[in-house]
Design a protein around this motif. Structure first.
Motif, PDB file in Angstrom:
ATOM      1  N   VAL A 170       0.585  -1.393   0.073  1.00 20.35           N
ATOM      2  CA  VAL A 170       0.027  -0.010  -0.072  1.00 20.35           C
ATOM      3  C   VAL A 170       1.035   1.371  -0.014  1.00 20.35           C
ATOM      4  O   VAL A 170       0.598   2.106  -0.636  1.00 20.35           O
ATOM      5  CB  VAL A 170      -0.807   0.031   1.415  1.00 20.35           C
ATOM      6  N   ALA A 171       1.953   1.286   1.107  1.00 25.25           N
ATOM      7  CA  ALA A 171       2.980   2.555   0.918  1.00 25.25           C
ATOM      8  C   ALA A 171       3.806   2.642  -0.350  1.00 25.25           C
ATOM      9  O   ALA A 171       3.713   3.754  -1.020  1.00 25.25           O
ATOM     10  CB  ALA A 171       3.884   2.409   2.057  1.00 25.25           C
ATOM     11  N   GLY A 172       3.747   1.613  -1.446  1.00 22.90           N
ATOM     12  CA  GLY A 172       4.516   1.681  -2.475  1.00 22.90           C
ATOM     13  C   GLY A 172       3.522   2.181  -3.344  1.00 22.90           C
ATOM     14  O   GLY A 172       4.165   2.811  -4.254  1.00 22.90           O
ATOM     15  N   SER A 173       2.373   1.674  -3.499  1.00 18.23           N
ATOM     16  CA  SER A 173       1.410   2.112  -4.477  1.00 18.23           C
ATOM     17  C   SER A 173       1.159   3.544  -4.157  1.00 18.23           C
ATOM     18  O   SER A 173       0.923   4.279  -5.057  1.00 18.23           O
ATOM     19  CB  SER A 173       0.217   1.542  -4.404  1.00 18.23           C
ATOM     20  N   GLN A 174       1.097   4.204  -2.910  1.00 18.49           N
ATOM     21  CA  GLN A 174       0.988   5.503  -2.633  1.00 18.49           C
ATOM     22  C   GLN A 174       1.940   6.277  -3.029  1.00 18.49           C
ATOM     23  O   GLN A 174       1.863   7.298  -3.631  1.00 18.49           O
ATOM     24  CB  GLN A 174       0.788   5.825  -1.147  1.00 18.49           C
ATOM     25  N   MET A 175       3.441   5.784  -2.950  1.00 16.12           N
ATOM     26  CA  MET A 175       4.650   6.399  -3.614  1.00 16.12           C
ATOM     27  C   MET A 175       4.588   6.914  -5.125  1.00 16.12           C
ATOM     28  O   MET A 175       4.651   7.810  -5.603  1.00 16.12           O
ATOM     29  CB  MET A 175       5.900   5.941  -3.013  1.00 16.12           C
ATOM     30  N   PHE A 195       6.253  13.938  -0.823  1.00 20.37           N
ATOM     31  CA  PHE A 195       6.942  12.684  -1.340  1.00 20.37           C
ATOM     32  C   PHE A 195       7.844  11.993  -0.289  1.00 20.37           C
ATOM     33  O   PHE A 195       7.906  11.070   0.211  1.00 20.37           O
ATOM     34  CB  PHE A 195       7.665  12.907  -2.627  1.00 20.37           C
ATOM     35  N   ALA A 196       8.493  13.153   0.462  1.00 20.24           N
ATOM     36  CA  ALA A 196       9.235  12.539   1.815  1.00 20.24           C
ATOM     37  C   ALA A 196       8.481  11.640   2.828  1.00 20.24           C
ATOM     38  O   ALA A 196       8.973  10.796   3.254  1.00 20.24           O
ATOM     39  CB  ALA A 196      10.019  13.732   2.388  1.00 20.24           C
ATOM     40  N   ARG A 197       7.125  12.249   3.053  1.00 18.47           N
ATOM     41  CA  ARG A 197       6.391  11.679   4.049  1.00 18.47           C
ATOM     42  C   ARG A 197       5.865  10.284   3.503  1.00 18.47           C
ATOM     43  O   ARG A 197       6.040   9.221   4.248  1.00 18.47           O
ATOM     44  CB  ARG A 197       5.089  12.376   4.152  1.00 18.47           C
TER      45      ARG A 197
END
Length: 67
Positions: A10-15, A42-44
């Protein structure tokens, strides 16, 4: 481990979504001088992804057999 992997995906897809959004609207970001805002966002997201990967590595290290 499954929960950590799911959160990492999920975090990878958000990035990737944020990156795609920023690249698609690059002219607008430059016109309104929002580079710092986009960098912070982007940093968050990147920090969240790093936490998920480190959590997965910790779980994997704890559950794998010691040699």
């Amino acid at each position: 481990m499954r929960k950590a992997t799911s959160k990492s995906l999920v975090a990878g897809s958000q990035m990737l979504g944020k990156l795609e959004e920023t690249l698609a609207s690059l002219k607008v970001v430059k016109i309104y001088n929002q580079q710092a805002h986009e960098q912070a966002a982007f940093a968050r997201i990147n920090q969240s992804l790093l936490k998920q990967h480190l959590r997965m590595a910790k779980v994997d290290a704890a559950t794998s057999p010691a040699m």
